[in-house]
Motif scaffolding. Structure first.
Motif, PDB file in Angstrom:
ATOM      1  N   GLY A   1       9.311  20.899  17.857  1.00  0.00           N
ATOM      2  CA  GLY A   1       9.056  20.028  19.007  1.00  0.00           C
ATOM      3  C   GLY A   1      10.140  20.214  20.055  1.00  0.00           C
ATOM      4  O   GLY A   1      11.306  19.889  19.826  1.00  0.00           O
ATOM      5  N   THR A   2       9.756  20.798  21.189  1.00  0.00           N
ATOM      6  CA  THR A   2      10.676  20.905  22.336  1.00  0.00           C
ATOM      7  C   THR A   2      10.000  20.191  23.509  1.00  0.00           C
ATOM      8  O   THR A   2      10.067  20.637  24.642  1.00  0.00           O
ATOM      9  CB  THR A   2      10.958  22.376  22.702  1.00  0.00           C
ATOM     10  OG1 THR A   2       9.693  23.034  22.924  1.00  0.00           O
ATOM     11  CG2 THR A   2      11.709  23.107  21.619  1.00  0.00           C
ATOM     12  N   ASP A   3       9.313  19.084  23.186  1.00  0.00           N
ATOM     13  CA  ASP A   3       8.495  18.412  24.194  1.00  0.00           C
ATOM     14  C   ASP A   3       9.178  17.191  24.799  1.00  0.00           C
ATOM     15  O   ASP A   3       8.529  16.217  25.184  1.00  0.00           O
ATOM     16  CB  ASP A   3       7.098  18.065  23.625  1.00  0.00           C
ATOM     17  CG  ASP A   3       7.128  17.574  22.188  1.00  0.00           C
ATOM     18  OD1 ASP A   3       8.230  17.401  21.641  1.00  0.00           O
ATOM     19  OD2 ASP A   3       6.056  17.352  21.611  1.00  0.00           O
TER      20      ASP A   3
ATOM     21  N   GLU B   1       8.535   6.131  19.213  1.00  0.00           N
ATOM     22  CA  GLU B   1       9.677   6.430  20.088  1.00  0.00           C
ATOM     23  C   GLU B   1      10.755   5.334  20.079  1.00  0.00           C
ATOM     24  O   GLU B   1      11.943   5.621  20.125  1.00  0.00           O
ATOM     25  CB  GLU B   1       9.085   6.602  21.497  1.00  0.00           C
ATOM     26  CG  GLU B   1      10.052   6.987  22.537  1.00  0.00           C
ATOM     27  CD  GLU B   1       9.337   7.445  23.813  1.00  0.00           C
ATOM     28  OE1 GLU B   1       8.385   8.236  23.758  1.00  0.00           O
ATOM     29  OE2 GLU B   1       9.776   6.994  24.877  1.00  0.00           O
TER      30      GLU B   1
ATOM     31  N   ARG C   1       7.740  14.505  17.656  1.00  0.00           N
ATOM     32  CA  ARG C   1       8.613  13.492  17.026  1.00  0.00           C
ATOM     33  C   ARG C   1       7.801  12.247  16.639  1.00  0.00           C
ATOM     34  O   ARG C   1       7.948  11.705  15.544  1.00  0.00           O
ATOM     35  CB  ARG C   1       9.754  13.132  17.983  1.00  0.00           C
ATOM     36  CG  ARG C   1      10.865  12.313  17.316  1.00  0.00           C
ATOM     37  CD  ARG C   1      11.906  11.861  18.335  1.00  0.00           C
ATOM     38  NE  ARG C   1      11.288  11.059  19.359  1.00  0.00           N
ATOM     39  CZ  ARG C   1      11.527  11.189  20.669  1.00  0.00           C
ATOM     40  NH1 ARG C   1      12.400  12.053  21.098  1.00  0.00           N
ATOM     41  NH2 ARG C   1      10.894  10.426  21.534  1.00  0.00           N
TER      42      ARG C   1
ATOM     43  N   SER D   1       8.750  13.026  23.130  1.00  0.00           N
ATOM     44  CA  SER D   1       8.137  14.050  22.267  1.00  0.00           C
ATOM     45  C   SER D   1       6.956  13.553  21.423  1.00  0.00           C
ATOM     46  O   SER D   1       7.058  12.548  20.703  1.00  0.00           O
ATOM     47  CB  SER D   1       9.230  14.582  21.334  1.00  0.00           C
ATOM     48  OG  SER D   1       8.678  15.327  20.286  1.00  0.00           O
ATOM     49  N   THR D   2       5.851  14.309  21.478  1.00  0.00           N
ATOM     50  CA  THR D   2       4.693  14.013  20.630  1.00  0.00           C
ATOM     51  C   THR D   2       4.952  14.451  19.186  1.00  0.00           C
ATOM     52  O   THR D   2       4.588  13.744  18.245  1.00  0.00           O
ATOM     53  CB  THR D   2       3.449  14.746  21.181  1.00  0.00           C
ATOM     54  OG1 THR D   2       3.214  14.284  22.503  1.00  0.00           O
ATOM     55  CG2 THR D   2       2.217  14.476  20.334  1.00  0.00           C
TER      56      THR D   2
ATOM     57  N   SER E   1       6.167  23.224  20.726  1.00  0.00           N
ATOM     58  CA  SER E   1       5.465  22.271  21.588  1.00  0.00           C
ATOM     59  C   SER E   1       6.338  21.939  22.794  1.00  0.00           C
ATOM     60  O   SER E   1       7.359  21.262  22.653  1.00  0.00           O
ATOM     61  CB  SER E   1       5.146  20.999  20.800  1.00  0.00           C
ATOM     62  OG  SER E   1       4.690  19.989  21.663  1.00  0.00           O
ATOM     63  N   GLY E   2       5.973  22.431  24.003  1.00  0.00           N
ATOM     64  CA  GLY E   2       6.743  22.120  25.212  1.00  0.00           C
ATOM     65  C   GLY E   2       7.373  23.348  25.835  1.00  0.00           C
ATOM     66  O   GLY E   2       8.183  24.021  25.200  1.00  0.00           O
TER      67      GLY E   2
ATOM     68  N   LEU F   1      12.998  19.651  15.460  1.00  0.00           N
ATOM     69  CA  LEU F   1      13.110  19.202  16.854  1.00  0.00           C
ATOM     70  C   LEU F   1      14.295  19.897  17.522  1.00  0.00           C
ATOM     71  O   LEU F   1      15.299  20.195  16.870  1.00  0.00           O
ATOM     72  CB  LEU F   1      13.324  17.687  16.909  1.00  0.00           C
ATOM     73  CG  LEU F   1      12.193  16.811  16.380  1.00  0.00           C
ATOM     74  CD1 LEU F   1      12.636  15.350  16.322  1.00  0.00           C
ATOM     75  CD2 LEU F   1      10.937  16.950  17.245  1.00  0.00           C
TER      76      LEU F   1
ATOM     77  N   ALA G   1      14.047  16.288  22.838  1.00  0.00           N
ATOM     78  CA  ALA G   1      13.247  15.656  21.775  1.00  0.00           C
ATOM     79  C   ALA G   1      14.129  15.256  20.595  1.00  0.00           C
ATOM     80  O   ALA G   1      13.935  14.207  19.981  1.00  0.00           O
ATOM     81  CB  ALA G   1      12.155  16.616  21.298  1.00  0.00           C
TER      82      ALA G   1
END
Ligand SMILES: Cc1cc2nc3c(=O)[nH]c(=O)nc-3n(C[C@H](O)[C@H](O)[C@H](O)COP(=O)(O)OP(=O)(O)OC[C@H]3O[C@@H](n4cnc5c(N)ncnc54)[C@H](O)[C@@H]3O)c2cc1C
Length: 381
Positions: A151-153, A167, A160, A157-158, A9-10, A283, A287
């Protein structure tokens, strides 16, 4: 043996680097990116250390050098624009390269394009894992199942939020805000980054190759009540207020902030988590461990992606174990960077007038030392 599927993601710096190396290790990566394409501008960032070697292995160095900014140094100016001190940055250019972030992300995405599926304009909206995989729901596209989700957003991060929680539990404001925007080259026709410091506030214009430049504002501030990282009108008001009364070309820069269509703005924050994986969800990059803008987050993101792909390949039959092995290795690089934040922030944005004077004198001393050692090097040849 079936090919393992990985949803990333990202498509910033970490995501496409991971996709590139996963594909070369026999995985089938898919990247989902919320934006509809890469943004037009970006902060100039250094690719150095392990990331420089990884970029070399990916065959990216010639294109990175072609996209590189022409920066030769940092020059501190006073309210009238007169130079007070300068730090030479040309010394390490053989082993590092400075490029706008968007160019770096685009070049890495291009390198991964032939071996990964890219989905732009969508986002993960729900994740549900069991022993055999992760069921993923998207905001737009049809649900799918993957062996692994990474997750690399980025800092907000969504992945996460969905797997770890809100957050505010992991992201800590470090007492600074940052805003950047593209500006015309005329505002800084030199090849040095021009920096103007006031107590607790720094304004700069970075030369970028071609006819552009990047203006940046970094200033100290308590968390702004009601701050929303997606509210651009609010961001413009905050910058204007923070830089009221500034000298040099600050009034011109503020005018451009008011009209900006591409303003980057965020609280300077660090991300800290006790664990970077939960079963088949992991992650990487900001993120997992944002080190803030002073900590070489892009270079660390690339190094982490390379390590993660290697560890997943080594633990192909137990991907959860692969995630743990990556975390064990990569935390060794992250910890010192996160701890170095206070020193970097104190040097770049001193809180007091005396701090500004000390910083500028420090820069002068550093330049003198550089000249001296460069002279010695030449004599010794
Ligand atoms: C002003 C400034 C200067 C900096 N200078 C440097 C420097 O000199 N050197 C350095 O190494 N680092 C620097 N950094 C830090 C660096 O930019 C980051 O550490 C790096 O970009 C992190 O990479 P990443 O891939 O983890 O995240 P990002 O590059 O932030 O990428 C995240 C991606 O995820 C996408 N995304 C977000 N949400 C979703 C979603 N729900 N679904 C799908 N996609 C999503 C975003 O659109 C983005 O493309 C700087 C940062 C700033 C702000």
């Amino acid at each position: 043996m079936t090919t393992k599927t990985v949803l990333i993601s990202g498509a910033g710096v970490a995501g496409p680097t991971l996709a590139y190396w996963l594909a070369r290790n026999g995985f089938a990566p898919t990247i989902v990116e919320r934006a509809t394409g890469q943004r037009s501008s970006g902060n100039p960032i250094d690719v150095r250390g392990p990331a420089f070697d990884i970029a070399g292995k990916m065959g990216l160095l010639p294109r990175l050098r072609a996209a590189a900014t022409a920066t030769t140094g940092l020059a501190f100016v006073d309210a009238q624009g007169r130079r007070k001190s300068r730090v030479d940055l040309s010394v390490n250019r053989a082993t590092e390269v400075e490029v706008p972030r968007a160019d770096l992300a685009t070049l890495i995405s291009d390198a991964a394009a032939d071996s990964a599926e890219f989905i732009y304009g969508d986002s993960v909206s729900a994740l549900s894992q069991d022993g055999g995989g992760v069921d993923v729901t998207f905001e737009g596209g049809a649900p799918r199942r993957f062996d692994l989700v990474i997750g690399t957003d980025g800092q907000h991060s969504t992945v996460r939020s969905l797997a770890w929680g809100p957050e505010r539990n992991f992201v800590s404001h470090r007492g600074l805000y940052v805003a950047t925007l593209p500006v015309e080259r005329e505002l800084n026709p030199t090849t040095d980054v021009l920096l103007y410091g006031m107590p607790g506030r720094l304004a700069s214009v970075h030369p970028v190759r071609g006819d552009g430049g990047i203006a940046a504002f970094i200033w100290r501030s308590r968390p702004v009540p009601g701050y929303d990282y997606r509210d651009t009108a609010q961001h413009k008001r905050i910058v204007e207020r923070a830089y009221a009364g500034g000298g040099w070309i600050v009034p011109d820069l503020i005018e451009r902030v008011r009209d900006a269509g591409d303003l980057y703005f965020d609280a300077v924050s660090q991300v800290r988590l006790d664990t970077w994986s939960q079963g088949r969800i992991g992650l990487l990059g900001d993120a997992a461990s944002s080190v803030s803008l002073f900590g070489e987050g892009s270079s660390l993101a690339m190094a982490g992606a390379y390590t993660l792909a290697r560890m997943l390949a080594e633990h192909r039959d137990d991907l959860g174990q692969g995630l743990k092995a990556y975390e064990y290795e990569h935390r060794k690089l992250i910890a010192p960077r996160q701890n170095g934040f206070v020193t970097a922030a104190t040097l770049m944005v001193p809180a007091t007038r005396i701090g500004v004077v000390l910083r500028d004198n420090g820069a002068r001393l550093l330049t003198g030392w550089q000249r001296l050692t460069a002279g010695r090097g030449r004599k010794g040849r």
